[in-house]
Design an enzyme around this catalytic site. Structure first.
Site, PDB file in Angstrom:
ATOM      1  N   PHE A 111      41.085  48.026  38.578  1.00 20.57           N
ATOM      2  CA  PHE A 111      40.921  46.817  36.709  1.00 20.57           C
ATOM      3  C   PHE A 111      40.007  47.480  36.102  1.00 20.57           C
ATOM      4  O   PHE A 111      38.427  48.147  37.222  1.00 20.57           O
ATOM      5  CB  PHE A 111      40.553  45.184  36.926  1.00 20.57           C
ATOM      6  CG  PHE A 111      42.201  44.158  36.643  1.00 20.57           C
ATOM      7  CD1 PHE A 111      43.235  44.879  37.193  1.00 20.57           C
ATOM      8  CD2 PHE A 111      41.145  43.754  36.057  1.00 20.57           C
ATOM      9  CE1 PHE A 111      43.829  43.573  36.395  1.00 20.57           C
ATOM     10  CE2 PHE A 111      42.136  42.420  35.428  1.00 20.57           C
ATOM     11  CZ  PHE A 111      43.943  42.643  35.492  1.00 20.57           C
ATOM     12  N   GLN A 204      36.209  37.442  22.987  1.00 24.84           N
ATOM     13  CA  GLN A 204      36.874  38.928  23.712  1.00 24.84           C
ATOM     14  C   GLN A 204      38.643  38.816  23.244  1.00 24.84           C
ATOM     15  O   GLN A 204      39.194  38.235  23.525  1.00 24.84           O
ATOM     16  CB  GLN A 204      37.118  38.499  25.468  1.00 24.84           C
ATOM     17  CG  GLN A 204      37.364  40.023  25.573  1.00 24.84           C
ATOM     18  CD  GLN A 204      37.066  39.751  26.987  1.00 24.84           C
ATOM     19  OE1 GLN A 204      38.581  39.323  27.277  1.00 24.84           O
ATOM     20  NE2 GLN A 204      36.431  40.548  27.754  1.00 24.84           N
ATOM     21  N   HIS A 206      41.511  41.213  24.101  1.00 23.60           N
ATOM     22  CA  HIS A 206      42.188  41.796  25.553  1.00 23.60           C
ATOM     23  C   HIS A 206      42.711  42.894  24.625  1.00 23.60           C
ATOM     24  O   HIS A 206      43.651  42.689  23.400  1.00 23.60           O
ATOM     25  CB  HIS A 206      43.556  40.985  26.459  1.00 23.60           C
ATOM     26  CG  HIS A 206      43.519  41.734  27.390  1.00 23.60           C
ATOM     27  ND1 HIS A 206      44.223  42.894  27.145  1.00 23.60           N
ATOM     28  CD2 HIS A 206      43.459  40.849  28.918  1.00 23.60           C
ATOM     29  CE1 HIS A 206      44.359  42.614  28.295  1.00 23.60           C
ATOM     30  NE2 HIS A 206      43.837  42.242  29.636  1.00 23.60           N
ATOM     31  N   LEU A 220      50.129  38.302  26.284  1.00 22.32           N
ATOM     32  CA  LEU A 220      49.237  39.036  26.946  1.00 22.32           C
ATOM     33  C   LEU A 220      50.369  39.970  27.792  1.00 22.32           C
ATOM     34  O   LEU A 220      51.286  39.414  28.190  1.00 22.32           O
ATOM     35  CB  LEU A 220      48.512  38.040  28.070  1.00 22.32           C
ATOM     36  CG  LEU A 220      47.345  38.995  28.922  1.00 22.32           C
ATOM     37  CD1 LEU A 220      45.987  39.141  27.769  1.00 22.32           C
ATOM     38  CD2 LEU A 220      46.656  38.197  30.077  1.00 22.32           C
ATOM     39  N   GLU A 223      46.279  42.980  32.414  1.00 17.79           N
ATOM     40  CA  GLU A 223      45.850  44.671  32.808  1.00 17.79           C
ATOM     41  C   GLU A 223      45.782  45.075  34.132  1.00 17.79           C
ATOM     42  O   GLU A 223      45.631  46.273  34.183  1.00 17.79           O
ATOM     43  CB  GLU A 223      43.987  44.436  32.543  1.00 17.79           C
ATOM     44  CG  GLU A 223      43.049  45.429  32.589  1.00 17.79           C
ATOM     45  CD  GLU A 223      41.664  44.656  32.091  1.00 17.79           C
ATOM     46  OE1 GLU A 223      40.127  45.829  33.034  1.00 17.79           O
ATOM     47  OE2 GLU A 223      41.169  44.060  31.712  1.00 17.79           O
ATOM     48  N   ARG A 254      36.872  46.244  28.282  1.00 15.86           N
ATOM     49  CA  ARG A 254      37.856  45.799  27.219  1.00 15.86           C
ATOM     50  C   ARG A 254      38.048  45.674  26.203  1.00 15.86           C
ATOM     51  O   ARG A 254      38.301  45.994  25.503  1.00 15.86           O
ATOM     52  CB  ARG A 254      38.557  43.812  27.873  1.00 15.86           C
ATOM     53  CG  ARG A 254      38.940  44.141  29.313  1.00 15.86           C
ATOM     54  CD  ARG A 254      39.643  42.579  29.431  1.00 15.86           C
ATOM     55  NE  ARG A 254      40.505  42.106  30.224  1.00 15.86           N
ATOM     56  CZ  ARG A 254      40.437  40.952  30.772  1.00 15.86           C
ATOM     57  NH1 ARG A 254      39.899  39.410  30.291  1.00 15.86           N
ATOM     58  NH2 ARG A 254      41.400  41.618  31.908  1.00 15.86           N
ATOM     59  N   HIS A 319      41.573  36.537  23.758  1.00 16.91           N
ATOM     60  CA  HIS A 319      41.722  36.177  25.159  1.00 16.91           C
ATOM     61  C   HIS A 319      41.138  35.099  25.586  1.00 16.91           C
ATOM     62  O   HIS A 319      40.851  34.964  26.027  1.00 16.91           O
ATOM     63  CB  HIS A 319      42.016  37.454  25.827  1.00 16.91           C
ATOM     64  CG  HIS A 319      42.232  37.599  26.853  1.00 16.91           C
ATOM     65  ND1 HIS A 319      43.331  36.877  27.144  1.00 16.91           N
ATOM     66  CD2 HIS A 319      42.058  37.301  28.005  1.00 16.91           C
ATOM     67  CE1 HIS A 319      43.795  36.996  28.626  1.00 16.91           C
ATOM     68  NE2 HIS A 319      42.664  37.262  29.416  1.00 16.91           N
ATOM     69  N   ARG A 354      33.838  40.400  28.838  1.00 18.13           N
ATOM     70  CA  ARG A 354      33.970  40.253  30.621  1.00 18.13           C
ATOM     71  C   ARG A 354      34.582  40.627  31.029  1.00 18.13           C
ATOM     72  O   ARG A 354      35.864  41.359  30.420  1.00 18.13           O
ATOM     73  CB  ARG A 354      34.947  38.592  29.919  1.00 18.13           C
ATOM     74  CG  ARG A 354      35.459  37.960  31.392  1.00 18.13           C
ATOM     75  CD  ARG A 354      36.243  36.524  31.904  1.00 18.13           C
ATOM     76  NE  ARG A 354      37.370  36.705  31.027  1.00 18.13           N
ATOM     77  CZ  ARG A 354      38.726  37.171  31.529  1.00 18.13           C
ATOM     78  NH1 ARG A 354      38.263  37.500  32.721  1.00 18.13           N
ATOM     79  NH2 ARG A 354      39.845  37.072  31.482  1.00 18.13           N
TER      80      ARG A 354
END
Length: 561
Positions: A111, A204, A206, A220, A223, A254, A319, A354
């Site tokens: 990730f 954030q 995304h 979404l 990821e 991100r 996000h 994050r």
């Protein structure tokens, strides 16, 4: 005790508090089980070391701190990294069985910005009451007031302790992955009661949300698509992340990936609908359907795209809020006695950005800790005395849109707010646009006092929106004021007029607080890390990169419009 919010953090807090002997009430404004937690599809980050044996909590700790640009609360990051593995194994005792390695251990995938393959996953899936005011006895929080969303009946909850686990505030923006509930209610209630809000400017984006058709924009795209080996390409078919981050490529953090897509679009190399292509065709249909079943179904049903045959079109979407109520690392206690917070509603762990997968382990680790601490606190106190004046004041505020003579439409005001925040306090920020956004937010706050909603309290979504909007405006003001003052670029906060980090600002967090109902700002020093943990960064360890497929180009495909 009262838990507000029934997502992962709220439910884990309730489990822990009940196990400690507390009588627990859980309140949510949507259907029980329909929380934003279920939208986190990539997996849970925990340093189990099942796939990459060199992984450990120290490396996870370093990744989290670096991802947050070192303004995180180091103690929260340490607790999170140490305790996440135990929380993952605990989930399996509840019946949540993860995908397995050939020898039967929990499987882990790569990730973004994680040094090792760390995400535990299963494929790619993982009475309604709105509370609007915390009730206080002196400085202590002793309950909450709100209403039943069905018939509008007012409800008062008296409790020895309250845990806020209401998630974030993505609906403040026009393009977001968040569902309708994400309006910042819990943080707004805490702020109005006198709690402090930490890092509000850190929001954030995304990097991969759906772009087309318009009705699905912002939904979404997990990821996990990139974790399984998906490539990002521009309209020319060029894999641009090889230039923006040659080492981590599509698995960069991100904030880096989102900015890279933005730059490609600004340079005229974006897709027909203002995004980039995310391509997994080289993985083959069998692997796509096995490892990414939700994404396969999502694009087929919502966009009429078979991702085994054509690339996905994606663009950044709001996000997650790294900011939230300021809490103590060990207990989740806020600055108000009797009030605790966990999950996205609490701040400190993630700093300026994050990492993917850290949100689910966050809510398990700190949901448990908040539940345990609140249960211990309530054993030593009695029930407070409800001040009926507080209840009456909130009732009058809630009823005003129904009985007042204003003419403002709550839906139109909400739309104006979302557009202002998207344009002025979005992915790319600068002084002029931020100040224009602040002016608009303040204007909307004034107009919100003149909202009128037809009908009664029964089955009236316009009435619900009227109160949601007040929380959204408060949080929006805090975001913008802090974004103006942080004159640097750090993590998710990207200032086009201040592109570099400011070392002085890297040593402080911004805190929003209420003074006479007005949003004020102050700073506090970033908590100093103890020498034994600081040494991990001085040693230059955690330098490897999670496994990723080779950089072979994806097959050519005509652009879909």
């Amino acid at each position: 005790m009262l838990v507000i919010g029934a997502g992962g953090a709220g439910m884990r807090a309730a489990i822990e508090a009940a196990a400690a002997g507390a009588r627990v009430a859980v309140v949510c404004k949507s259907l029980l089980g329909k929380a934003h937690t279920v939208m986190a599809e990539g997996g849970i980050a925990a340093a189990l070391g099942n796939v990459d044996p060199d992984d450990n909590w120290q490396v996870h700790f370093q990744d989290t701190m670096r991802g947050g640009q070192m303004i995180n609360n180091w103690r929260m990051a340490e607790l999170h990294a140490r305790e996440s593995p135990e929380r993952v194994y605990e989930l399996e005792t509840y019946g949540a069985i993860f995908d397995r390695t050939p020898d039967g251990r929990v499987l882990q995938r790569a990730f973004g910005a994680h040094t090792y393959r760390r995400l535990c996953h299963v494929g790619d899936r993982n009475m309604e009451v709105t509370l609007t005011r915390l009730l206080k006895d002196g400085d202590r929080v002793i309950g909450a007031f709100g209403y039943n969303r069905i018939d509008g009946a007012f409800m008062t909850f008296r409790s020895k302790a309250v845990i806020i686990a209401t998630g974030g505030w993505g609906r403040i923006y026009k393009v977001t992955s968040n569902s309708w509930e994400g309006t910042g209610d819990g943080v707004g209630m805490g702020f109005e009661a006198g709690a402090e809000v930490l890092d509000p400017e850190m929001v954030q984006f995304h990097p991969t949300g759906m772009v087309w058709p318009p009705g699905v924009r912002g939904i979404l795209v997990t990821e996990a698509v990139r974790g399984e080996g998906g490539y990002l390409t521009n309209r020319e078919g060029k894999r641009f992340m090889l230039e923006y981050d040659p080492k981590k490529k599509e698995l960069s953090s991100r904030d880096v990936v989102a900015r890279s897509i933005y730059k490609e679009v600004q340079a005229g190399r974006g897709t027909a609908h203002g995004g980039a292509y995310l391509d997994v065709r080289h993985l083959g249909a069998e692997k796509i359907k096995k490892k990414l079943p939700s994404m396969y179904e999502q694009f087929l049903r919502l966009a009429d795209v078979d991702i085994a045959k054509a690339p996905m079109e994606v663009a950044p979407t709001i996000h997650y809020a790294m900011g939230g109520l300021r809490v103590e690392a060990e207990t989740g206690a806020t600055s108000l006695p009797g009030l605790y917070a966990a999950g996205e509603a609490a701040a400190g762990l993630h700093g300026a950005n994050r990492l993917g997968g850290n949100s689910l382990s966050d809510l398990l680790v700190f949901g448990r800790r908040a539940g345990e601490a609140a249960a211990a606190y309530q054993r030593g106190v009695g029930l407070g005395t409800i001040d009926e004046r507080q209840v009456d004041d909130e009732q009058q505020l809630l009823l005003l849109p129904l009985v007042g003579e204003g003419k403002e439409n709550p839906y139109l005001l909400q739309q104006e707010l979302q557009e202002a925040m998207q344009d002025g306090a979005g992915l790319a920020r600068e002084e002029k646009s931020l100040k224009a956004c602040l002016d608009k937010v303040l204007e909307l706050r004034q107009r919100s006092a003149r909202i009128h909603v037809p009908g009664s309290r029964k089955y009236n979504p316009g009435w619900h929106t009227a109160r949601d909007l007040r929380f959204m405006l408060t949080i929006a003001e805090a975001i913008v004021r802090a974004a103006i003052e942080r004159r640097e670029s750090r993590g998710a906060h990207w200032r086009l007029d201040y592109l570099e980090k400011d070392p002085a600002l890297g040593r402080v967090n911004f805190i929003a607080y209420s003074e006479g109902g007005r949003v004020k700002l102050k700073t506090r020093p970033v908590p100093e890390m103890p020498p034994e943990l600081a040494k991990l960064f001085a040693d230059g360890t955690s330098s490897q990169t999670a496994s990723q497929p080779p950089a072979s180009p994806p097959p050519k495909q005509p652009v879909r419009t």
